[in-house]
Design a protein around this motif. Structure first.
Motif, short mmCIF file in Angstrom:
data_model
loop_
_atom_site.label_atom_id
_atom_site.label_comp_id
_atom_site.label_asym_id
_atom_site.label_seq_id
_atom_site.Cartn_x
_atom_site.Cartn_y
_atom_site.Cartn_z
N MET A 190 0.85 -1.19 0.00
CA MET A 190 0.00 0.00 0.00
C MET A 190 0.89 1.25 0.00
N ASN A 191 0.44 2.29 -0.71
CA ASN A 191 1.19 3.56 -0.73
C ASN A 191 0.64 4.50 0.34
N ILE A 192 1.54 4.98 1.19
CA ILE A 192 1.12 5.83 2.32
C ILE A 192 1.78 7.19 2.21
N ALA A 193 0.99 8.26 2.48
CA ALA A 193 1.55 9.62 2.61
C ALA A 193 1.55 9.97 4.09
N LEU A 194 2.65 10.55 4.56
CA LEU A 194 2.75 10.98 5.96
C LEU A 194 2.64 12.51 6.02
N LEU A 195 1.65 13.01 6.75
CA LEU A 195 1.56 14.46 6.99
C LEU A 195 2.00 14.68 8.43
N GLY A 196 3.16 15.33 8.60
CA GLY A 196 3.78 15.44 9.91
C GLY A 196 4.90 14.42 9.99
N TYR A 197 6.14 14.91 10.04
CA TYR A 197 7.29 14.00 10.09
C TYR A 197 8.13 14.35 11.31
N GLY A 198 7.45 14.30 12.47
CA GLY A 198 8.14 14.54 13.74
C GLY A 198 8.39 13.22 14.43
N LYS A 199 8.26 13.21 15.77
CA LYS A 199 8.55 11.99 16.55
C LYS A 199 7.69 10.83 16.05
N MET A 200 6.39 11.07 15.90
CA MET A 200 5.49 9.99 15.48
C MET A 200 5.68 9.64 14.01
N GLY A 201 5.76 10.65 13.14
CA GLY A 201 5.90 10.40 11.70
C GLY A 201 7.08 9.47 11.42
N LYS A 202 8.19 9.68 12.13
CA LYS A 202 9.41 8.89 11.86
C LYS A 202 9.22 7.42 12.30
N ILE A 203 8.53 7.21 13.43
CA ILE A 203 8.31 5.81 13.88
C ILE A 203 7.29 5.12 12.96
N ILE A 204 6.28 5.88 12.52
CA ILE A 204 5.28 5.30 11.60
C ILE A 204 5.97 4.87 10.30
N GLU A 205 6.89 5.68 9.83
CA GLU A 205 7.63 5.34 8.60
C GLU A 205 8.32 3.98 8.75
N LYS A 210 -4.61 2.15 35.73
CA LYS A 210 -3.51 2.92 35.13
C LYS A 210 -3.00 2.29 33.84
N HIS A 211 -2.71 3.13 32.85
CA HIS A 211 -2.02 2.68 31.63
C HIS A 211 -0.73 3.48 31.48
N THR A 212 0.38 2.77 31.26
CA THR A 212 1.68 3.41 31.07
C THR A 212 2.24 2.99 29.72
N ALA A 213 2.44 3.96 28.82
CA ALA A 213 3.10 3.64 27.54
C ALA A 213 4.61 3.63 27.78
N HIS A 214 5.30 2.57 27.34
CA HIS A 214 6.75 2.50 27.53
C HIS A 214 7.49 3.23 26.42
N ASN A 215 6.85 3.37 25.26
CA ASN A 215 7.45 4.08 24.13
C ASN A 215 6.32 4.43 23.16
N ARG A 216 6.67 4.94 21.96
CA ARG A 216 5.64 5.39 21.02
C ARG A 216 5.27 4.31 19.99
N ASN A 217 5.88 3.13 20.07
CA ASN A 217 5.67 2.12 19.03
C ASN A 217 4.22 1.67 18.92
N GLY A 218 3.53 1.57 20.07
CA GLY A 218 2.14 1.11 20.06
C GLY A 218 1.22 2.08 19.32
N PHE A 219 1.48 3.38 19.48
CA PHE A 219 0.67 4.38 18.78
C PHE A 219 0.90 4.25 17.26
N ALA A 220 2.18 4.07 16.89
CA ALA A 220 2.54 4.03 15.47
C ALA A 220 1.98 2.77 14.80
#
Ligand SMILES: NC(=O)c1ccc[n+]([C@@H]2O[C@H](COP(=O)([O-])OP(=O)(O)OC[C@H]3O[C@@H](n4cnc5c(N)ncnc54)[C@H](O)[C@@H]3O)[C@@H](O)[C@H]2O)c1
Length: 250
Positions: A1-16, A213-223
């Motif tokens: 699939m072809n994906i466009a990323l709008l926003g290439y900050g902390k999240m954009g880079k992990i999503i890539e 309580k929920h604790t995220a250990h990093n951003r990978n789960g969001f991405a």
């Protein structure tokens, strides 16, 4: 699939990175410095857009996706007061959009249990409830979109709370919380270096305290959740909250 990323900050880079692991191609990356490349022509090269930018740029970016007729997955928070008009624009333009204040599987399980717990707690009115959220110091919005979703889940299900109020507590001073009324749900926000996202629902009585309580250990789960949403939304039409993707039932 072809994906466009709008926003290439902390999240954009992990999503890539996660999109590449799942064999997708990133065909367009837009950040603050190359906004001139955000054209209908360029967007049309993508099957799905993933949007993680800023509260001030997200609305314009979503509208661009509707104009280009490309489905958009929106992770940016801090704009939800515009949700009704964006939903209307999506449906009027026959567009496709899925949004989430939090894409992680764990948090979406948390959202679901939070609602069930709030319903149960109607039987025990001697517990008062509040929400706490902690995030890194670069976070632009407060309270977090996740905390708002948690608060809305409580207000929908717990008879004693009618609206949420937010206090951004700095330097340990939370004296402003003394002004919160009984029918208001306090969301207390803290900003501490390097915290990806911690959310706690606290039911407190004179006898004891229950903390959920929920604790995220990093951003990978969001991405990962955002990429899964892009895969899920492809070929669909309409406006979807992320709960439709997870579908935990009632
Ligand atoms: N829904 C979720 O699961 C989830 C998880 C984490 C973060 N977020 C939210 O996602 C958003 C981004 O988070 P982040 O940590 O990557 O922030 P960040 O500040 O690291 O990245 C945002 C990027 O957007 C860029 N930008 C500015 N204007 C732009 C424009 N007009 N078009 C495209 N890009 C533009 C900035 O230059 C920056 O690089 C925030 O709103 C955050 O709260 C959501």
């Amino acid at each position: 699939m072809n994906i466009a990323l709008l926003g290439y900050g902390k999240m954009g880079k992990i999503i890539e990175k996660i999109a590449a692991e799942r064999k997708h191609n990133i065909v367009l990356k837009i950040d603050f410095y190359n906004q001139n490349e955000l054209t209908t022509e360029n967007l049309k090269n993508a099957d799905v857009v993933i949007e993680f930018s800023t509260p001030t740029s997200v609305i314009g970016n979503i509208q661009h996706c509707f104009e280009a007729g490309v489905p958009v997955v929106v992770g940016t928070t801090g704009w939800y007061e515009h949700l009704p008009e964006i939903k209307q624009k999506c449906l009027e333009s026959n567009g496709t959009m899925l949004y989430a204040s939090n894409f992680s599987v764990g948090v979406n399980i948390f959202f679901h249990i939070n609602k069930l717990l709030a319903k149960l707690m109607n039987k025990y009115p001697y517990y008062d409830v509040q929400v706490e959220e902690i995030h890194h110091t670069q976070k632009l919005d407060s309270p977090s979109g996740t905390a708002i979703t948690i608060a809305e889940g409580i207000i929908e299900n717990l008879d004693t709370k009618k609206e949420w109020v937010n206090i951004l507590t700095s330097d340990g001073d939370n004296s402003a919380s003394d002004n919160v009324k009984n029918d208001q749900l306090l969301i207390e926000s803290f900003r501490i270096e390097n915290i990806p996202g911690t959310h706690t629902v606290i039911y407190d009585s004179e006898i004891d305290t229950i903390e959920f309580k929920h604790t995220a250990h990093n951003r990978n789960g969001f991405a990962l959740g955002a990429v899964l949403a892009a895969e899920w939304i492809r070929g669909k039409k309409g406006f979807f909250p992320v709960a439709e993707m997870f579908d935990f039932g009632t």
